[in-house]
Every structure is written in C-alpha cells, then in structure tokens.
Design a protein around this motif. Structure first.
Motif, PDB file in Angstrom:
ATOM      1  N   ARG A 101       0.859  -1.186   0.000  1.00  0.00           N
ATOM      2  CA  ARG A 101       0.000   0.000   0.000  1.00  0.00           C
ATOM      3  C   ARG A 101       0.896   1.237   0.000  1.00  0.00           C
ATOM      4  O   ARG A 101       1.517   1.576   1.016  1.00  0.00           O
ATOM      5  N   LEU A 102       0.954   1.912  -1.127  1.00  0.00           N
ATOM      6  CA  LEU A 102       1.861   3.040  -1.320  1.00  0.00           C
ATOM      7  C   LEU A 102       1.085   4.332  -1.133  1.00  0.00           C
ATOM      8  O   LEU A 102       0.070   4.557  -1.795  1.00  0.00           O
TER       9      LEU A 102
ATOM     10  N   LEU B  78      -1.214  -1.068 -10.244  1.00  0.00           N
ATOM     11  CA  LEU B  78      -1.635  -0.316  -9.067  1.00  0.00           C
ATOM     12  C   LEU B  78      -3.150  -0.188  -9.033  1.00  0.00           C
ATOM     13  O   LEU B  78      -3.776   0.166 -10.040  1.00  0.00           O
ATOM     14  N   ASP B  79      -3.735  -0.468  -7.893  1.00  0.00           N
ATOM     15  CA  ASP B  79      -5.154  -0.215  -7.680  1.00  0.00           C
ATOM     16  C   ASP B  79      -5.279   1.177  -7.079  1.00  0.00           C
ATOM     17  O   ASP B  79      -4.786   1.433  -5.976  1.00  0.00           O
ATOM     18  N   VAL B  80      -5.913   2.089  -7.797  1.00  0.00           N
ATOM     19  CA  VAL B  80      -6.038   3.471  -7.335  1.00  0.00           C
ATOM     20  C   VAL B  80      -7.162   3.554  -6.307  1.00  0.00           C
ATOM     21  O   VAL B  80      -8.298   3.132  -6.575  1.00  0.00           O
TER      22      VAL B  80
ATOM     23  N   ASP C 203      -0.504  -5.481  -8.017  1.00  0.00           N
ATOM     24  CA  ASP C 203       0.719  -5.652  -7.231  1.00  0.00           C
ATOM     25  C   ASP C 203       0.746  -4.752  -6.007  1.00  0.00           C
ATOM     26  O   ASP C 203       1.410  -5.072  -5.014  1.00  0.00           O
ATOM     27  N   ALA C 204       0.059  -3.618  -6.072  1.00  0.00           N
ATOM     28  CA  ALA C 204       0.051  -2.674  -4.946  1.00  0.00           C
ATOM     29  C   ALA C 204      -1.142  -1.758  -5.079  1.00  0.00           C
ATOM     30  O   ALA C 204      -1.806  -1.713  -6.129  1.00  0.00           O
ATOM     31  N   THR C 205      -1.425  -1.033  -4.001  1.00  0.00           N
ATOM     32  CA  THR C 205      -2.492  -0.031  -3.999  1.00  0.00           C
ATOM     33  C   THR C 205      -1.880   1.356  -3.930  1.00  0.00           C
ATOM     34  O   THR C 205      -1.010   1.612  -3.092  1.00  0.00           O
TER      35      THR C 205
ATOM     36  N   ALA D 175       3.825  14.917  -6.681  1.00  0.00           N
ATOM     37  CA  ALA D 175       5.119  14.493  -7.231  1.00  0.00           C
ATOM     38  C   ALA D 175       5.431  13.054  -6.824  1.00  0.00           C
ATOM     39  O   ALA D 175       5.914  12.257  -7.645  1.00  0.00           O
ATOM     40  N   GLU D 176       5.140  12.712  -5.573  1.00  0.00           N
ATOM     41  CA  GLU D 176       5.380  11.337  -5.141  1.00  0.00           C
ATOM     42  C   GLU D 176       4.436  10.364  -5.840  1.00  0.00           C
ATOM     43  O   GLU D 176       4.828   9.243  -6.187  1.00  0.00           O
TER      44      GLU D 176
END
Length: 407
Positions: free
Chosen positions: A8-9, A31-33, A49-51, A15-16
């Motif tokens: 979970r990002l 990525l799941d938004v 793979d990640a959120t 910018a990030e």
C-alpha cells in the motif's frame, strides 16, 4: 525508485504519486487506485501488485463561496467538504450518495476523488446532473506517470470542461486524481415531501411523470413498494407503497407548490406529507439505498432506464423473487436479489427489452471477477474505451480490468 516495502503506497503529494506510477511502469507492476477504500467493492474484482493510496492528499485548497467554487485534494473526506459548505449554506447539488450502508462500510468515509471517479449522484440527478456536470478542473497523474491539469477554477471557464467531465466515472482506470475543482450551489432553505399512498409501480411512474413534468419544481421523485417501505423509518407506518415527491425552497413557495401538486395528483390516491426533518431522513435513506443495507450477502443492481419502462423491469425482477425501488422518477431502479446470485441473464434481458443499462453494484468477489459488472459495450464504444486507455495508460498500470476485462 526502489521496490516498495509494502503493498500500500501512500504518496504525500502529487510528485510522489507520479514517481510511484513511473516506478510501476518501469517495473511492469500494477496499481489499484484508491483513497480510503470505501468504493473498492465497486466494479470488477481485480488483483494488483500494490495499492496507490491517495488518502494523504487531503485538504481544501480553495473555497470562494461568492464564486460558488471549491477546490480540494483528492483524498479530502466528502463529509469534511459537506460540513464546510453547510456552514455557508451551500451544497454539492448533485447530492452524492454514501456507499457505506450498501457495501458494509462505515458511513461518511468516502473522499472527493472517489466521488468523482465513480461519478456519483443522488435523487437530484434529473435536474442537477451527476458529479461530472459540476467538475470545473482537476490535477491528476496519468498511467504514464505524468502529472497534468485540465480545466480551471472559475465557473465561466468553458475551454477546460471536457477532460474533467470525461475522466469522471473512469474508476481510476485512466488517471489518479490528485486535486479537483467543483461548482457548488446554494442550499435550499427548507424542504417538504408530498406522499401518495397505495400506488402500484406502473401507476406510480405516471404520477411521478406528471409531477416532474409540471411547473412545480419537484427536486426528487421516488417510489417505494410496500415490501420495502417498512425498512425506511420515515415510511415505516405507511402500511402500503409510498410515492414521494420532494419540494425545496422557501416556505411560502413550497406551500404553494404543494397545494398545486395536491390538486394535480389527488386522483391517483390518498395524499400525505412529511415536514423538513422527516423529509431529510427519507431522502438520505433513498440516496444511500439504505433498504438494501440489511443483508449484505444479497446481490444488488443499479439500472438506468426510461422512467415509463421501469415497471416492466421491476416486474421481471419481482417474478424471480427480487425486490426493487425507484428513484429519478423511475429512471433509476435499485434491485436486490433474493440471495447472492446476481442472475445477470434475467436482469440484462429485462433491460435489453426495456432499454437502458445495468450495473452490478454488490456481489461476492467471485461473481465480480467473472461477470460483466458494467453494461457490455458495443463494438464502437468498446474501441473508443480502448483508445482512451491506450492514450492515458498504455502500460495498463492503473486499476487494469476494474471496468472491463483487458482495459
């Protein structure tokens, strides 16, 4: 950017967010938004793979009540925005629903980004439009990892309308919103609801059509069959089906319009009315589909059709043991199946005959992964959707398959 230590990002700024998407492109990751995740149960079930968690991008960045404009970061809670607007006697006129009760999530947890990504609208939709109709501008990150902006911060800015409107309702498959600008409107001083008791679905459609087609500015029209009326506190004592017509504005105007409507509609059945507090409770319950929040195991559909065709779809559903109620003067049908089986053939066949489109809103993970959740696309529309995905997200990084398989 190195490989993440968590799935979970949570970027702290735009910018990030862009850097995370560029990393995903370079590493062939998906990525799941999402924001707070209250709407992740909508759409097709996908595995990524990640959120990309945008909930930290929060806060109102501009609010000019005199100009009827508000800008906020995508992760800003809708409840926070509504409280701010209420303090200035303003509102989001499209009346966004809260999916919490329907999906088994806490009430009031949605964000502005999720609202626009799903293009929400409530009972005022026929007159006020949906979320996209109030979008003035946005900032976002594409599936290429490029930050971009579109539209502006003034209501008269016509040149930038198309892209904010076009991206609304894309469920995070084209871009990750980072900031949004919307048009807001004054809140009505008060409201009342005129009730008609005992109508069947087809007769209710005629009554609602007469009301919304009149000169009396009806801002909401809904029909609740007897089997569901008991699930709504404001209607629990009716003992029969209820057709509800909302009137908003200043008291003298409401009183005049209600009297005129009573004369217009008195031949349909017995009449009653609700004052402001009970009316607010009723329309919030209808907006949030609270009658279907009791048994979360049952599949739920949302069908949009021509109002006068709604009763035919409802009859097909009820013959299979389902239940439904009607919003948007019959143009919106909420359907609850008797169990977890969505019965897509039944629903889509009925919609094909009557016209319209059907979306599976609540269902088990397996069903959402295997079925067409949204209305199947014809060849021309499907090609257009694919071209949009190719343009915004050619690597299929952002929520791939959330709306349609392969897209």
């Amino acid at each position: 950017m190195s490989a993440p230590s968590t799935d979970r990002l949570r970027p702290r700024d735009e910018a990030e967010a862009a850097a995370i998407v560029r990393w995903a492109v370079s590493e062939s990751r998906t990525l799941d938004v999402a924001g707070t995740g209250t709407k992740q149960g909508l759409g097709r079930h996908i595995q990524t793979d990640a959120t990309l968690d945008l909930s930290a991008l929060s806060g109102v960045t501009l609010y000019e009540p005199a100009e009827l404009v508000l800008s906020a970061r995508a992760g800003t809670p809708v409840a926070e925005i509504e409280a701010l607007l209420a303090a200035s006697n303003q509102m989001m006129a499209f009346e966004p629903m809260d999916f919490g009760p329907l999906l088994g999530r806490p009430r009031g947890g949605g964000t502005l980004g999720g609202l626009m990504a799903t293009n929400l609208a409530g009972p005022r939709r026929p007159s006020a439009g949906a979320a996209r109709d109030h979008a003035l501008g946005l900032r976002a990150v594409s599936g290429r990892g490029e930050a971009f902006k579109a539209g502006g911060r003034v209501v008269k800015n016509v040149t930038g309308y198309d892209l904010p409107r076009g991206l609304a309702g894309s469920y995070g498959t084209l871009a990750a919103f980072t900031e949004l600008t919307i048009k807001v409107l004054p809140r009505p001083e008060t409201l009342e609801t005129l009730l008609i008791y005992g109508l069947d679905d087809a007769t209710a459609a005629k009554a609602m059509s007469a009301a919304v087609g009149s000169y009396y500015d009806v801002s909401g029209a809904a029909h609740v069959p007897f089997v569901l009326a008991g699930r709504i506190p404001a209607l629990a004592l009716a003992g029969t089906s209820v057709t509800a017509l909302r009137l908003e504005g200043v008291p003298p105007s409401i009183r005049h319009r209600r009297e005129k409507l009573e004369g217009l509609l008195g031949g349909f059945g017995a009449l009653g009315h609700l004052e402001a507090e009970a009316s607010s409770t009723l329309w919030a319950a209808l907006r949030d589909v609270e009658p279907f929040g009791e048994d979360l195991s049952r599949a739920v559909w949302r069908v949009s059709t021509a109002p006068m065709q709604a009763a035919a779809i409802g009859a097909a559903v009820e013959a299979a043991g389902g239940t439904c109620f009607y919003d948007w003067a019959g143009g919106l049908i909420w359907i609850e199946m008797p169990d977890a089986d969505p019965r897509p053939g039944l629903v889509r066949d009925a919609v094909t005959v009557a016209g319209g489109h059907a979306t599976l809103i609540r269902a088990a993970v397996a069903a959402r992964a295997a079925l067409e959740v949204f209305q199947p696309l014809d060849a021309v529309t499907g090609a257009l959707v694919k071209r949009m995905k190719d343009g915004f997200d050619p690597s299929r990084v952002l929520s791939p398959g959330r709306m349609y398989a392969g897209v």
